[in-house]
Enzyme design. Structure first.
Site, PDB file in Angstrom:
ATOM      1  N   ASN A  52       0.842  -1.198   0.000  1.00 20.87           N
ATOM      2  CA  ASN A  52       0.000   0.000   0.000  1.00 20.87           C
ATOM      3  C   ASN A  52       0.881   1.254   0.000  1.00 20.87           C
ATOM      4  O   ASN A  52       1.538   1.557   0.994  1.00 20.87           O
ATOM      5  CB  ASN A  52      -0.886  -0.062   1.258  1.00 20.87           C
ATOM      6  N   PRO A  53       0.912   2.000  -1.126  1.00 19.39           N
ATOM      7  CA  PRO A  53       1.802   3.159  -1.224  1.00 19.39           C
ATOM      8  C   PRO A  53       1.511   4.221  -0.157  1.00 19.39           C
ATOM      9  O   PRO A  53       2.424   4.895   0.306  1.00 19.39           O
ATOM     10  CB  PRO A  53       1.518   3.724  -2.626  1.00 19.39           C
ATOM     11  N   LYS A  61       0.470   3.663   2.998  1.00 22.31           N
ATOM     12  CA  LYS A  61       1.080   3.210   4.254  1.00 22.31           C
ATOM     13  C   LYS A  61       2.597   3.428   4.207  1.00 22.31           C
ATOM     14  O   LYS A  61       3.195   3.858   5.173  1.00 22.31           O
ATOM     15  CB  LYS A  61       0.802   1.720   4.480  1.00 22.31           C
ATOM     16  N   ASP A 102      -0.940  -5.342  11.076  1.00 18.21           N
ATOM     17  CA  ASP A 102      -2.196  -6.028  10.813  1.00 18.21           C
ATOM     18  C   ASP A 102      -3.261  -5.334  11.647  1.00 18.21           C
ATOM     19  O   ASP A 102      -2.975  -4.859  12.754  1.00 18.21           O
ATOM     20  CB  ASP A 102      -2.099  -7.506  11.200  1.00 18.21           C
ATOM     21  N   SER A 103      -4.449  -5.232  11.089  1.00 15.86           N
ATOM     22  CA  SER A 103      -5.483  -4.490  11.808  1.00 15.86           C
ATOM     23  C   SER A 103      -6.846  -5.038  11.457  1.00 15.86           C
ATOM     24  O   SER A 103      -6.998  -5.811  10.510  1.00 15.86           O
ATOM     25  CB  SER A 103      -5.414  -3.007  11.416  1.00 15.86           C
ATOM     26  N   PHE A 112     -11.664   4.337   4.519  1.00 13.62           N
ATOM     27  CA  PHE A 112     -11.742   3.087   3.765  1.00 13.62           C
ATOM     28  C   PHE A 112     -12.375   2.024   4.666  1.00 13.62           C
ATOM     29  O   PHE A 112     -12.691   2.295   5.829  1.00 13.62           O
ATOM     30  CB  PHE A 112     -10.342   2.643   3.306  1.00 13.62           C
ATOM     31  N   GLY A 113     -12.519   0.831   4.144  1.00  9.18           N
ATOM     32  CA  GLY A 113     -12.979  -0.302   4.944  1.00  9.18           C
ATOM     33  C   GLY A 113     -14.292  -0.029   5.653  1.00  9.18           C
ATOM     34  O   GLY A 113     -15.284   0.390   5.040  1.00  9.18           O
ATOM     35  N   HIS A 120      -6.790   3.746  16.069  1.00  8.83           N
ATOM     36  CA  HIS A 120      -5.965   2.606  16.468  1.00  8.83           C
ATOM     37  C   HIS A 120      -4.603   2.657  15.800  1.00  8.83           C
ATOM     38  O   HIS A 120      -3.579   2.437  16.420  1.00  8.83           O
ATOM     39  CB  HIS A 120      -6.700   1.306  16.105  1.00  8.83           C
ATOM     40  N   ARG A 121      -4.572   2.991  14.494  1.00  2.84           N
ATOM     41  CA  ARG A 121      -3.315   3.016  13.751  1.00  2.84           C
ATOM     42  C   ARG A 121      -2.428   4.160  14.222  1.00  2.84           C
ATOM     43  O   ARG A 121      -1.226   4.008  14.371  1.00  2.84           O
ATOM     44  CB  ARG A 121      -3.601   3.120  12.242  1.00  2.84           C
TER      45      ARG A 121
HETATM   46  P1  IMP Z   1      -4.973  -4.947   6.920  1.00  3.37           P
HETATM   47  O1  IMP Z   1      -4.461  -4.534   8.253  1.00  3.37           O
HETATM   48  O2  IMP Z   1      -4.414  -4.115   5.804  1.00  3.37           O
HETATM   49  O3  IMP Z   1      -4.852  -6.445   6.723  1.00  3.37           O
HETATM   50  O4  IMP Z   1      -6.528  -4.629   6.885  1.00  3.37           O
HETATM   51  C1  IMP Z   1      -7.472  -5.261   7.677  1.00  3.37           C
HETATM   52  C2  IMP Z   1      -8.888  -4.852   7.349  1.00  3.37           C
HETATM   53  O5  IMP Z   1      -9.450  -4.302   8.546  1.00  3.37           O
HETATM   54  C3  IMP Z   1      -9.069  -3.795   6.278  1.00  3.37           C
HETATM   55  O6  IMP Z   1      -9.250  -4.357   5.024  1.00  3.37           O
HETATM   56  C4  IMP Z   1     -10.354  -3.115   6.736  1.00  3.37           C
HETATM   57  O7  IMP Z   1     -11.437  -3.840   6.301  1.00  3.37           O
HETATM   58  C5  IMP Z   1     -10.274  -3.220   8.248  1.00  3.37           C
HETATM   59  N1  IMP Z   1      -9.679  -2.005   8.814  1.00  3.37           N
HETATM   60  C6  IMP Z   1      -8.495  -1.893   9.451  1.00  3.37           C
HETATM   61  N2  IMP Z   1      -8.273  -0.625   9.834  1.00  3.37           N
HETATM   62  C7  IMP Z   1      -9.348   0.077   9.428  1.00  3.37           C
HETATM   63  C8  IMP Z   1      -9.691   1.466   9.520  1.00  3.37           C
HETATM   64  O8  IMP Z   1      -8.950   2.318  10.028  1.00  3.37           O
HETATM   65  N3  IMP Z   1     -10.884   1.799   8.983  1.00  3.37           N
HETATM   66  C9  IMP Z   1     -11.710   0.909   8.394  1.00  3.37           C
HETATM   67  N4  IMP Z   1     -11.430  -0.370   8.264  1.00  3.37           N
HETATM   68  C10 IMP Z   1     -10.253  -0.803   8.779  1.00  3.37           C
END
Ligand code: IMP
Length: 195
Positions: free
Chosen positions: A9-10, A12, A69-70, A150-151, A178-179
């Site tokens: 992910n550019p 990140k 990871d999140s 996003f997400g 969280h991030r």
């Molecule tokens: P990864 O950490 O890139 O594997 O992402 C995990 C998934 O968790 C993402 O595809 C989103 O669906 C969700 N996610 C993680 N952090 C966020 C956020 O800050 N906002 C919305 N969705 C999130």
């Protein structure tokens, strides 16, 4: 000192590069080193998955590697989708499909507490590790609000600001997310380690 960031992910990469430049750390992507590695996220926690990725990339590159990871954990779904957040509902769904499915699973639920978690892991070729984790508490909204982020952002309601993450600017979200928290702790711990 050069570090590999286990992300395609550019956005990140750019964010991490900016934050770590203050520590004299240069960040490169696996691609820049000719490494094409899909690490299976077989862990049961975010921290485990972040460490699996960091260790695999560190070994492949022979350089310190950082991975994250999140995901979203919903109380009424016994902590789900959790480590399956990105894969919730299967391959065919996009972000909108996933949060719609989540709203559907939450229909009739009055207990709507949820939290996001972000885990960051750094693995060094000598076996040392540095880790950090951040959380943010909120609730699952009854309908999506906002187009930002996003997400699951449009359905994650943050009571102190009376907005979903989807209704926040990038800066607003980063300050409480969280991030953002995990990154802050991580940078502090990495700075101490590098001294
Ligand atoms: P990864 O950490 O890139 O594997 O992402 C995990 C998934 O968790 C993402 O595809 C989103 O669906 C969700 N996610 C993680 N952090 C966020 C956020 O800050 N906002 C919305 N969705 C999130």
């Amino acid at each position: 000192m050069k570090f590999v960031l286990a992300s395609h992910n550019p956005k990140k990469l750019k964010e991490m590069a900016e934050i770590l430049s203050g520590l004299g750390v240069e960040v490169v992507s696996p691609g820049e080193l000719g490494i094409d590695l899909e690490v299976e996220e077989t862990g049961t926690t975010f921290a485990e998955n972040a460490m699996l990725k960091a260790k695999a990339i560190c070994e492949a590159a022979g350089l310190p590697a950082i991975a994250d990871d999140s995901g979203l954990c919903v109380d009424a779904l016994n902590g789900g989708p959790g480590v399956y957040s990105a894969r919730y509902g299967g391959e065919g769904l996009d972000d909108v499909g996933r949060y719609r499915l989540l709203l559907q699973s939450m229909r009739g639920q009055t207990t709507r507490a949820a939290h996001f978690t972000s885990a960051i892991a750094c693995a060094f070729p000598n076996g040392d590790t540095v880790t950090a984790e951040g959380h943010v508490e909120g609730t699952i909204a009854f309908a999506p609000m906002g187009e930002g982020g996003f997400g699951y952002d449009p359905v994650f309601f943050y009571p102190p600001m009376r907005k979903t993450f989807g209704q926040m600017s990038t800066e607003e979200k980063h300050a409480i997310s969280h991030r953002g928290k995990a990154l802050e702790i991580f940078v502090e711990k990495l700075a101490t380690y590098l001294k």
